[in-house]
Design an enzyme around this catalytic site. Structure first.
Site, PDB file in Angstrom:
ATOM      1  N   GLU A  51      55.115   9.691 -46.004  1.00 43.03           N
ATOM      2  CA  GLU A  51      54.922   9.072 -47.323  1.00 43.03           C
ATOM      3  C   GLU A  51      55.706   9.830 -48.387  1.00 43.03           C
ATOM      4  OE1 GLU A  51      53.722   6.267 -46.955  1.00 43.03           O
ATOM      5  OE2 GLU A  51      52.789   6.626 -45.010  1.00 43.03           O
ATOM      6  N   GLU A 109      61.590   1.891 -43.519  1.00 45.69           N
ATOM      7  CA  GLU A 109      60.652   2.411 -42.519  1.00 45.69           C
ATOM      8  C   GLU A 109      61.346   3.111 -41.347  1.00 45.69           C
ATOM      9  OE1 GLU A 109      57.832   2.917 -43.297  1.00 45.69           O
ATOM     10  OE2 GLU A 109      57.376   1.477 -44.877  1.00 45.69           O
TER      11      GLU A 109
HETATM   12  N1  PHE Z   1      54.577   1.498 -46.220  1.00 51.30           N
HETATM   13  C1  PHE Z   1      53.494   2.149 -45.547  1.00 51.30           C
HETATM   14  C2  PHE Z   1      54.126   3.258 -44.734  1.00 51.30           C
HETATM   15  O1  PHE Z   1      55.058   3.250 -44.185  1.00 51.30           O
HETATM   16  C3  PHE Z   1      52.751   1.316 -44.586  1.00 51.30           C
HETATM   17  C4  PHE Z   1      51.914   0.246 -45.189  1.00 51.30           C
HETATM   18  C5  PHE Z   1      52.342  -1.055 -45.157  1.00 51.30           C
HETATM   19  C6  PHE Z   1      50.711   0.545 -45.761  1.00 51.30           C
HETATM   20  C7  PHE Z   1      51.582  -2.063 -45.684  1.00 51.30           C
HETATM   21  C8  PHE Z   1      49.934  -0.457 -46.278  1.00 51.30           C
HETATM   22  C9  PHE Z   1      50.352  -1.756 -46.235  1.00 51.30           C
HETATM   23  O2  PHE Z   1      53.772   4.278 -44.541  1.00 51.30           O
HETATM   24 ZN    ZN Z   2      56.610   4.062 -44.163  1.00 47.72          ZN
END
Ligand code: PHE
Ligand code: ZN
Length: 863
Positions: free
Chosen positions: A304, A326
């Site tokens: 994060e 991601e």
């Molecule tokens: N973007 C977050 C992550 O990669 C994942 C996530 C997606 C959390 C959708 C909540 C809802 O760590």
């Molecule tokens: Zn992420």
């Protein structure tokens, strides 16, 4: 806010090729929240600027919202209408305006955990991917970036802490209320907005960036939990330092806050300056968290934090680009964890996860490229493919160009696209230019789904050996024909007689459907070490006898390759036994015994290497999965290895465990190896095994040993089993994260009555569908227990289908995540196929099904 109204009956498919730039931008937003658990008033003022040349109405997306009032430039405005759940505001000829919309939402009834919701008296938000539209009307697309000002006001006693993105610039009191004004200087998409209000305590610390910015760090948790935030805080500081050193990326605000909440659909969320976490990835102490949990905290905190650059400063143009942030961020957190611990062990863990979660996805009805071409519900695309295969694609680029050139590429990417909403293509082009490599063919990894296969054979010509490579990429839904991929293949070759001839570690680039690689002169057939370090995320088909694999398991100079050789040897032995060939276990036993001899130096590596491949991975090697035979033969092989090496397992267990507070690499590895040893010993059925496991359980000074012993006992039928489960429950019934483990070990059990046990546990007073962690700990664990889930009478399938149906109205995102397990029916025998499909049909026959579940179930049924 009824969920049925928020999901259309006929799902609409959205195509990547339909992307159009936004007609209106929203440079500034002011939000005003009057907080209440079951009624929060939201006033939104959007300054909008038309991008289109000609007049066009402003479309604001909503989900379950009704506008209470609409104003334009301060005047009451009547030129608006609803189009389904969206608000269309006619702004006439205007090219800019301030549009204000008031709404009222009910966080307490928001069981989807998307938008603004209540979790144990706390108010918090989750906006990715499309949750912001459940809070207020907004374009809610990631290429609309705004500066946010957030005012919130609420009862001091109920909400003593008020947090949002950026910095708190003003606060005050009004009677029993208080308020705070937060401002985030960095323009951001709506999915990164966050607000948290409630009774929280903080672990405060600070970090000074290389350029001297003093950053205040806060980890906010419920009272009583603050003692368990130390590891997360250390991980945060380590991550901040690492991103400066490895990627040259500094933090860009004076404040960085993390809030941990119990009810969360995913692991955590990278909201700008205000990360929101599942408690599971923040809270850790030796008594309640295992070493695996500790590593999870470190990895997710890093993930994060790294999003602040790969995701926030450079965000995604649209959700088809999700892997841009991601895949890259997973690669970054994997590299960080490797640097903080053991690189080969980390690689083994990552590859194991890829094979367990992503390969099956890529081989099934839900296969999609890391940059999908279409979707119905974006929440269904937070997949192992987007995340973990996405990370492998980035890793391959880094492997091909090496660290220095890769850094030039990422520098160019960050510099060029800072403040922008970018695409995967932007990333590839930046690496191409910055690192100096032609990635024209490599781009196919973004386009084609399916795991490539390399069929290898060795050929000899007058003592000169070469490797023939035949590449195929399997058909996947919507993609019947495939082109060959470009990939880095690391290999080495050894003379097994020790004559000294060897081909040292070499990196070759595979581009063709067929390719010949010269290896050099060898007296006899060389032992080939191939796809070392898992340089490409592929399946290698290469016939090698047990002798060659055992030799590599003992002698390869690359630890990952030694691991792979031993695993392949185990897998071959297991698959032979399952297909009825009389098994010769001796080669495996010898190789495991030899590997154990190295346990003193690197117990963590040895523990990974001697672990038998999972039932599911064995199933993946078969034309038709036979879950019962795999269970039987795997247990038999485990018992054989257990018995043949019994003295070694006992010797490992005889010593005492490293103190639970010792989190060094060696101590963690030592505990891991003891867990593996206990499992092997228990598999022999030795009379004293339950008592020994119980003693370890009782004497354990930490959760790693305690959970390992409990899990081993849970497979059996002893009095000790019942006793240990009871002690564990009584001791931890008030700790939700530990209670999850109690549910999980029972759902993981290799006992024949596990499906019935899960059914009974679902009725336990501590079980609830309201908490995603609890749902995953019971039902998610069951779907990972191959022989139980695939019980021949279909009871496992039925349990999951009933869960999906019961959970969907409450939490469609979490419900839909359970469907892929039913979607793998093609891999099983006719009887199981029929049972699995019947459950998918039963799900689809439910009225008012969410878009999430509808998409997953209907795609799974088509196959
Ligand atoms: N973007 C977050 C992550 O990669 C994942 C996530 C997606 C959390 C959708 C909540 C809802 O760590
Ligand atoms: Zn992420």
């Amino acid at each position: 806010m009824t969920d049925a109204s928020s999901t259309p009956a006929i799902p609409v498919t959205i195509y990547r090729s339909d992307y159009r730039a936004p007609e209106w931008q929203v440079p500034d937003i002011a939000l005003d929240f009057a907080l209440g658990i079951d009624a929060t008033k939201v006033g939104a003022a959007l300054s909008v600027v038309r991008q289109a040349d000609a007049p066009v109405p402003l479309t604001l997306r909503g989900d379950g919202l009704t506008p209470a009032a609409v104003r334009v430039d301060g005047e009451v405005w009547n030129d608006w209408r609803m189009d389904g759940s969206d608000l269309i505001v006619d702004l006439g000829e205007r090219s800019a305006a301030t549009v204000e919309v008031d709404t009222v939402i009910d966080p307490a009834s928001n069981t989807q955990l998307s938008g603004l919701y209540a979790s144990g008296g706390l108010l918090c938000t989750q906006c990715e991917a499309e949750g912001f539209r459940r809070i207020t009307f907004h374009p809610d697309r990631p290429d609309v970036l705004s500066r946010y000002k957030v005012r919130m006001q609420g009862d001091k006693a109920a909400f003593p802490i008020l947090l949002s993105n950026g910095n708190c610039i003003e606060q005050g009191e009004e009677g029993s209320d208080h308020w705070a004004l937060w401002e985030d200087p960095w323009p951001k998409p709506s999915y990164l907005f966050a607000l948290v209000a409630g009774d929280l305590v903080v672990n405060k610390d600070s970090f000074t960036t290389t350029s001297g910015r003093e950053v205040e760090l806060g980890i906010w948790v419920r009272g009583g939990d603050v003692e368990r935030t130390g590891h997360a805080m250390q991980a945060l500081k380590d991550s901040m330092k690492w991103d400066e050193e490895v990627y040259g990326r500094e933090y860009d605000l004076d404040l960085f806050n993390i809030v941990a909440v119990s009810d969360f659909n995913m692991g955590a969320m990278e909201n700008k300056g205000l990360n929101v976490f599942n408690t599971r990835y923040i809270l850790a102490d030796p008594d309640t968290a295992t070493d695996v949990d500790y590593d999870g905290v470190e990895g997710v905190v890093a993930h994060e934090y790294f999003h602040n650059w790969s995701g926030n400063r450079v965000t995604c143009r649209d959700w088809f680009q999700l892997s841009l942030k991601e895949g890259f961020t997973v690669f970054r957190d994997q590299s960080f964890s490797a640097d903080m611990g053991s690189p080969p062990v980390k690689r083994i863990e990552d590859v194991r996860l890829l094979r367990a979660a992503q390969f099956p996805e890529d081989a099934g009805p839900l296969a999609h490229p890391i940059r999908p071409d279409s979707f119905q519900e974006i929440s269904n695309f937070y997949t192992a493919t987007i995340y973990n295969k996405g990370a492998e694609i980035i890793r391959m680029m880094a492997t091909m160009v090496g660290p220095e050139r890769f850094r030039k590429g990422t520098d160019l990417y960050f510099d060029r696209h800072d403040g922008e909403a970018a695409t995967c293509e932007d990333f590839v082009r930046a690496i191409e230019e910055g690192a100096g490599i032609d990635l024209a063919q490599f781009r196919r990894w973004y386009e084609q789904a399916g795991t490539p296969r390399l069929k290898l054979s060795l050929v000899e010509d007058e003592g000169a050996w070469s490797l023939d490579v035949v590449q195929t990429v399997p058909p996947t839904p919507g993609q019947p024909e495939k082109q060959p991929m470009m990939m880095p293949l690391r290999l080495a070759a050894f003379a097994m007689d020790g004559s000294g001839d060897a081909l040292a570690d070499t990196l070759v680039t595979i581009t063709g459907a067929t390719q010949r690689i010269a290896l050099g002169k060898f007296v006899g057939r060389p032992a080939l070490s191939v796809n070392r370090g898992f340089s490409a995320p592929i399946i290698v088909d290469f016939e090698r006898g047990p002798g060659e694999l055992a030799w590599l398991a003992a002698h390869d100079d690359d630890p990952f390759a030694r691991y792979e050789a031993l695993q392949q040897l185990m897998l071959d032995t297991l698959v032979a036994a399952v297909s009825g060939k009389t098994g010769d276990n001796q080669a495996v036993i010898d190789a495991v015994g030899q590997t154990l001899a190295g346990a003193g130096n690197d117990p963590a590596f040895v523990a990974e290497a001697v672990l038998l491949p999972s039932e599911a991975f064995a199933g993946d090697q078969m034309v038709t999965v036979d879950p019962d035979a795999i269970r039987r033969e795997r247990l038999a092989l485990q018992a054989a290895i257990g018995a043949a090496l019994e003295t070694k397992w006992r010797a490992i267990l005889a010593g005492s465990a490293p103190p639970a507070t010792d989190l060094s690499r060696k101590a963690k590895g030592g505990r891991r190896l003891r867990g593996v040893a206990l499992a092997y010993l228990a598999a022999t059925g030795a009379d004293d095994a339950p008592a020994l496991a119980f003693r370890i359980f009782s004497d354990a000074d930490g959760m790693t040993e305690r959970q390992a012993a409990l899990a081993t006992l849970a497979h059996g039928d002893s009095d000790e089993r019942a006793h240990a489960l009871d002690i564990f429950y009584q001791r931890y019934r008030d700790n939700p994260l530990v209670l999850d483990k109690w549910f999980q070990v029972q759902a993981w059990s290799l006992r024949a009555d596990t499906v019935d046990a899960v059914k009974a546990l679902a009725q336990h007073p501590d079980f609830t569908l309201a908490n995603p962690n609890r749902v995953r700990s019971l039902y998610g664990a069951l779907t990972g227990n191959q022989a139980a889930f695939h019980q021949a009478d279909g009871a496992g399938y039925r349990l999951i289908a009933e869960l999906v149906i019961a959970l969907d109205p409450k939490n469609p995102q979490t419900s839909a995540k359970m469907i892929p397990s039913l979607g793998r029916w093609k891999r099983f025998d006719d009887a199981r196929q029929a049972l699995m499909k019947a459950e998918l049909e039963r799900i689809l026959a439910q009225p008012g099904l969410s878009r999430d579940v509808t998409e997953q179930a209907s795609k799974s049924l088509v196959g």
